[in-house]
Design an enzyme around this catalytic site. Structure first.
Site, PDB file in Angstrom:
ATOM      1  N   LYS C  68      -1.401 -20.922  -1.596  1.00 44.15           N
ATOM      2  CA  LYS C  68      -2.353 -21.937  -2.283  1.00 44.15           C
ATOM      3  C   LYS C  68      -3.374 -21.214  -1.968  1.00 44.15           C
ATOM      4  O   LYS C  68      -3.758 -21.659  -0.563  1.00 44.15           O
ATOM      5  CB  LYS C  68      -1.947 -23.580  -2.945  1.00 44.15           C
ATOM      6  CG  LYS C  68      -2.596 -24.475  -3.496  1.00 44.15           C
ATOM      7  CD  LYS C  68      -2.286 -25.625  -3.546  1.00 44.15           C
ATOM      8  CE  LYS C  68      -3.496 -26.450  -4.293  1.00 44.15           C
ATOM      9  NZ  LYS C  68      -3.069 -27.910  -4.659  1.00 44.15           N
ATOM     10  N   SER C 143      -2.028 -30.767  -9.101  1.00 42.92           N
ATOM     11  CA  SER C 143      -2.643 -29.305  -8.386  1.00 42.92           C
ATOM     12  C   SER C 143      -2.377 -28.071  -8.689  1.00 42.92           C
ATOM     13  O   SER C 143      -3.501 -26.915  -8.098  1.00 42.92           O
ATOM     14  CB  SER C 143      -3.789 -29.420  -7.641  1.00 42.92           C
ATOM     15  OG  SER C 143      -3.474 -30.009  -6.427  1.00 42.92           O
ATOM     16  N   SER C 167       1.170 -33.387  -6.218  1.00 42.74           N
ATOM     17  CA  SER C 167       1.047 -32.023  -6.230  1.00 42.74           C
ATOM     18  C   SER C 167       1.676 -30.580  -5.960  1.00 42.74           C
ATOM     19  O   SER C 167       1.274 -29.462  -6.718  1.00 42.74           O
ATOM     20  CB  SER C 167      -0.654 -31.821  -6.002  1.00 42.74           C
ATOM     21  OG  SER C 167      -1.511 -32.668  -6.268  1.00 42.74           O
TER      22      SER C 167
END
Lengths: 95, 478, 472
Positions: C68, C143, C167
């Site tokens: 990420k 997210s 997330s």
């Protein structure tokens, strides 16, 4: 419940700027969220300790031993305005 | 009818700790090195970085709290103090808020409100003509200083005059120096002092509106700045105007006070507990280690000098409040048979000769030599004036006082010494008027006669002794 | 090639360690797929396989890892989905990423995400939304939407993300893969661009539970550079349970009924029935303060975020918008650099901490948090795990919830209680509803990851979910 004046004040604290239209929209959005959140004020929380830390750890200390610093060029590598080995910024006193 | 006002002063002191590394990262502390050569992702506030607390900084904070007799919090927290400024890389300072390391305590006549740990901001240098904030286009930030460990000490508003504030700060400085926790150098910025000043009608219990004087970087400026502010406030109140709460800067050159920030821009720091640090618990072991490390502090040392060595309160403070003087003094007393009061009296004379900024430990006059000299004077082996000569030589060349006295023939001359009587005769003959004055009882006139003898004997006779002999010889009536 | 990408990460690692599969070939296969990404899952892809990537016996077998974007990776763009960090290349690498690379999982690429991890749909990225591989008109969740989409679509064998309010778990659920949020403090946060410090945790997003356990094993560990990190007691075992005998599952009334879409609830109940057939006992339980978890979360997280994002001021790195004076520079930079959701949360957080409001908002939220922790503690006296649907609904259409922030926040109501209490939770795919994946969540007490993974494994085997359709 949050009016434009309050939104403006908070924006100043947060160093954010908005158009008048945005301020009004924000006031509406934030008010709606706060209305929902407000319900926690109805709970009976007398005598409850607030959580300040969720880990059960104390005294995470480090010995006073030096570690290598960054070479200056690396420290300044992403600086928008490097000047004389330092980080240039507009003067705080101007205005 | 004008009201008499009294000042109410509190001090807020920031002390840079003499650790090797910064408060929350392993960068080395420095002074005067090229900008941004002692930084790392943590103290630059780069994305993703986290603080880790310096164990030695905690220990130093603990030492300070113990030395000031504060209550040590069993468990204290760090908080974020949020505001925007270029010298604050994270946009918040990690400090302590409502659960500080130490509360209460006192030093001398002043109560301590709190003592807490925090990190220092970086340095903002203004590029522009005057070098001051106003009027420059651009500023440059140097993060070398950013993250230096600080202890903040806040007093209660117990100080009642600018002089007292200056004296008390001197005592605090001596105490911190003795603890070995900081260089406490105001010029270099390792000791910084702000003052909160207000005035009130004499005898009133209420506090007046206070102003904050920031960053006075010498003892003299502190005293003058505080005095200027007191005068300004009294002036306002006497003309019927109120004192406005504000932050002021004192310019020592012009003696002017200028506002730094108006009330409208007062910060809302939005304190909340620092989630990246865990609580600080002072264990019995940590406390024990610190207590064992506590040296005898200046106030206690002064008291001991007075009580055990018989020094006057003033002399005791003089020697105890400067650690190096106290250390030198105690070394001088180390041998046998020294008179503490006499030895104490010689130290200021030494300091006078080498200059108050000089390092006593580097002086060529060893403590033993000074003690010996003091002893020789008491034993009347050398007269006071001659002894000062000896001291001068010791300062210049070092050596042994006995040897110097012998080499230069500075041994004392006493009344039994025939030569002295003859010199006294000549003194009286040189100034018959003075002699007559003395005979009539006017002791002020003896000065020149004594001076004559001193000169002839090269200071080897004791002044008091000379005076006595002169009076005897002229048949003084008083 | 298609056989290669059908291998799970653990299977691939086994083959490379045995010398039966060439690491470079594996890396290149995935690199090519990532570079051809049509889902906008990646914001940066490695240009080539790393040379000589360590000892042959490395536990993770050289199986490439998608990371990420908010994990700092030295010399590689780390933008956290934001314009304010566009092009930013950090001078250091996050501890977790370095640990994984040292264990043999080299960096394949950085994945797209909601800006500063604020969002539940990956529509808040400055670099465009990510598309759900099951249906490209729909969101992948957020997210960690990029990481989830990449794994689900076979663009990466495995990935790491971060979970603050859900997330990792929620996008895992919406993309039909496994996502785990560890115990708070189990993984180092050093090098993770911060959103909410007391909630953020790194975790694996993988095709199956075995891969999740393998990756997690090398993510955990005390880090001296993170004061809130803890040593993990024991090791993460390889999951092997064949049934759920003796396992007591608690179903909280507050999180498994009202507000959950019918199709999701159906899948959830079917999974509960399956669990019982595997020998588990399933009973209702109560987490009385869970209905207020969302409120507490949306006060605490924005408050911490408002301070964590104050460093983005144009002084030392990132975007700067020039201005004649300092305050204007700050204000213009931050206003140009942050997207609307980030600004909303900064405003909310600043307000919650501001003078006069602290006690009513932030202070009260932290008390609610204490009660939520207490609720879980009490529940874990009677149950091994608490189970809920991961997300109240399946993947919604792009743009469907962007008009109403509050509607978007409601995505998280099943996932926010666990980070507030600091406890671990995993989401596994439990089936499809109208062709879209549904996630099943199990939460356990602190440091129960091995047992949690074991139970999830048994369930996973029994469910037999096939995610290969999304990899075509």
């Amino acid at each position: 419940m949050l009016d434009s004046a309050q939104v403006l004040h908070v924006a100043r604290l947060a160093r954010l700027e908005f158009t008048d239209v945005e301020i009004e929209k924000l006031a509406g959005e934030l008010s709606k969220v706060l209305d929902h959140i407000e319900k926690i004020s109805e709970l009976d929380l007398d005598g409850v300790e607030p959580t300040s830390h969720v880990v059960d750890v104390v005294n995470a200390l480090r010995p006073d031993e030096p570690e290598p610093s960054l070479p200056r060029e690396v420290a300044l590598a992403s600086a928008p305005d490097p000047v004389d080995g330092g980080f240039g910024v507009p003067s705080p006193g101007a205005a | 009818m004008s009201t008499a006002y009294e000042p109410v002063i509190g001090l807020e002191i920031h002390v840079q700790l003499a650790t090797r590394t910064k408060m929350f990262c392993g960068c080395e502390l420095s002074f005067g090195d090229p900008p941004n050569t002692h930084t790392c992702p943590v103290c630059l506030g780069l994305p993703g970085t986290l603080p880790v607390l310096n164990a030695r900084a905690v220990q130093f904070g603990l030492l300070i709290g113990l030395a000031l007799g504060s209550q040590i919090a069993e468990r204290s927290l760090f908080h974020r103090k949020n505001y925007f400024y270029p010298d604050l890389p994270k946009g918040y300072q990690i400090s302590q808020y409502d659960v500080p390391l130490c509360s209460g305590g006192g030093l001398g006549d002043v109560r301590i409100h709190r003592v807490h740990l925090e990190e220092d901001a970086a340095k903002l240098v203004h590029v522009g003509e005057s070098g001051r904030i106003h009027g420059s286009d651009r500023s440059v930030v140097d993060f070398n200083r950013g993250g230096t460990p600080l202890v903040e000490i806040v007093t209660e508003p117990d100080l009642t005059s600018p002089e007292q504030a200056r004296e008390w700060l001197t005592l605090l400085r001596a105490t911190l120096k003795r603890l070995g926790v900081s260089d406490v150098n105001m010029e270099e910025g390792s000791l910084r002092c702000d003052a909160n000043v207000s005035v009130r009608p004499v005898g009133s219990e209420q506090l007046g509106t206070k102003t904050e004087l920031k960053n006075m970087n010498s003892f003299r400026y502190l005293e003058r700045g505080v005095r200027a502010e007191i005068d300004r406030q009294i002036g306002l109140l006497q003309s019927g105007e109120p004192v406005v709460q504000e932050t002021l800067h004192f310019d020592p050159a012009s003696e002017r006070l200028t506002p730094l920030r108006s009330k409208e821009e007062a910060h809302d720091y939005r304190y909340f507990p620092e989630p990246d640090l865990v609580p600080l618990v002072i264990t019995g072991e940590m406390r024990g280690l610190a207590e064992a490390e506590l040296p005898e502090l200046p106030a206690a040392r002064a008291e001991r000098f007075e009580r055990e060595l018989g020094l006057s309160a003033e002399r005791a403070r003089e020697l105890a409040f400067r650690t190096e003087l106290g250390d030198y003094y105690e070394r001088a007393l180390a041998g046998d048979g020294h008179d503490p009061v006499a030895v104490a009296n010689w130290i200021p004379l030494l300091v006078e000769r080498i200059g108050s900024d000089a390092d006593l430990a580097q002086s060529k006059v060893t403590p033993e030599a000074l003690a010996t000299l003091a002893g020789m004077v008491i034993a009347k082996e050398v007269a006071r004036d001659a002894a000062r000569e000896v001291l001068t030589q010791l300062v210049a060349e070092g050596g042994d006082p006995r040897a110097i006295v012998e080499q230069r023939g500075l041994g004392s001359i006493s009344a039994e010494d025939g030569g002295l009587a003859e010199i006294i005769e000549r003194a009286i003959a040189s100034d018959p008027d003075a002699a007559e004055q003395v005979r009539q009882g006017n002791m002020r006139a003896v000065g020149p006669l004594v001076g004559f003898v001193m000169k002839e004997t090269k200071g080897r006779a004791d002044g008091g002794e000379i005076t006595r002999l002169i009076r005897e010889r002229v048949g003084s009536e008083s | 090639m298609s056989e290669l990408i059908d291998l799970s990460a653990a299977e691939a690692a086994k083959l490379t360690r045995a010398g039966e599969l060439d690491r470079a070939e594996l890396f290149d296969a995935y690199r090519a797929r990532a570079a051809a990404d049509e889902l906008n899952a990646f914001t940066w892809v490695a240009e080539a396989a790393p040379d000589g990537d360590g000892v042959n016996g490395s536990p993770l077998g050289g199986v490439p890892l998608a990371v990420k974007d908010l994990f700092c990776t030295e010399g590689v763009p780390s933008q956290a989905g934001s314009r304010i960090l566009e092009g930013y290349r950090p001078p250091y690498t996050a501890t977790v990423v370095a640990q994984l690379a040292a264990a043999g999982a080299p960096l394949l690429g950085k994945t797209n995400q909601d800006e500063f991890a604020m969002g539940s749909s990956n529509e808040n990225s400055a670099y465009g939304p990510v598309l759900n591989p099951w249906d490209r008109t729909r969101v992948p969740g957020g997210s960690s939407g990029g990481s989830a989409a990449a794994v689900a679509a076979g663009l990466a064998p495995w990935a790491i993300g971060t979970d603050t309010g859900g997330s990792i778990r929620q996008p895992a659920a919406l993309c039909g893969i496994v996502g785990l949020k560890p115990t708070y403090g189990a993984c180092s946060r050093f090098g993770m661009i911060a959103f909410a410090s007391s909630l953020d945790q790194a975790g694996p997003l993988t095709r199956d539970v075995t891969d999740a356990a393998l990756l997690l094993r090398h993510m955990i560990g005390h880090d001296a550079r993170d004061s809130t990190s803890l040593p993990f007691p024991g090791e993460i075992a390889e999951p092997a349970a064949e049934d759920l005998r003796g396992i007591r599952l608690g179903v909280p009334d507050e999180l498994a009924g009202d507000g959950v879409e019918a199709g999701v609830l159906e899948s959830f109940r079917a999974t509960l029935a399956l669990a019982e057939r595997l020998g588990a006992t399933v009973e209702p339980c109560t987490l009385p303060h869970a209905p207020h978890a969302l409120s507490a979360y949306y006060l605490i997280a924005p408050a911490e975020a408002s301070a964590n994002l104050a460093r983005y001021d144009g002084v030392r790195y990132g975007l700067r918008v020039d201005a004649p004076d300092l305050i204007s520079m700050y204000t213009r930079t931050r206003s140009a650099g942050f997207g609307p959701e980030v600004k909303r949360r900064i405003m909310l957080g600043t307000y919650a901490l501001s003078s006069g409001y602290y006690d009513a908002y932030y202070g009260t939220a932290q008390k609610v948090r204490t009660m939520i922790s207490e609720d879980f503690r009490a529940a874990f006296e009677r149950f091994d795990f608490i189970v809920t649907p991961t997300s109240p609904w399946t993947a919604f259409e792009l743009g469907a919830k962007t008009a109403d922030p509050l509607a978007m926040y409601l995505n998280d109501f099943c996932t926010v209680p666990m980070p507030l209490a600091g406890i671990p939770a995993i989401s596994i795919p439990s089936g499809l509803s109208d062709g879209l994946p549904v996630g099943f969540q199990l939460a356990g007490p602190a440091f129960s990851e091995s047992r949690l993974l074991d139970a999830a494994f048994a369930l996973e085997q029994a469910i037999g979910f096939d995610g290969s359709a999304a990899r075509r």
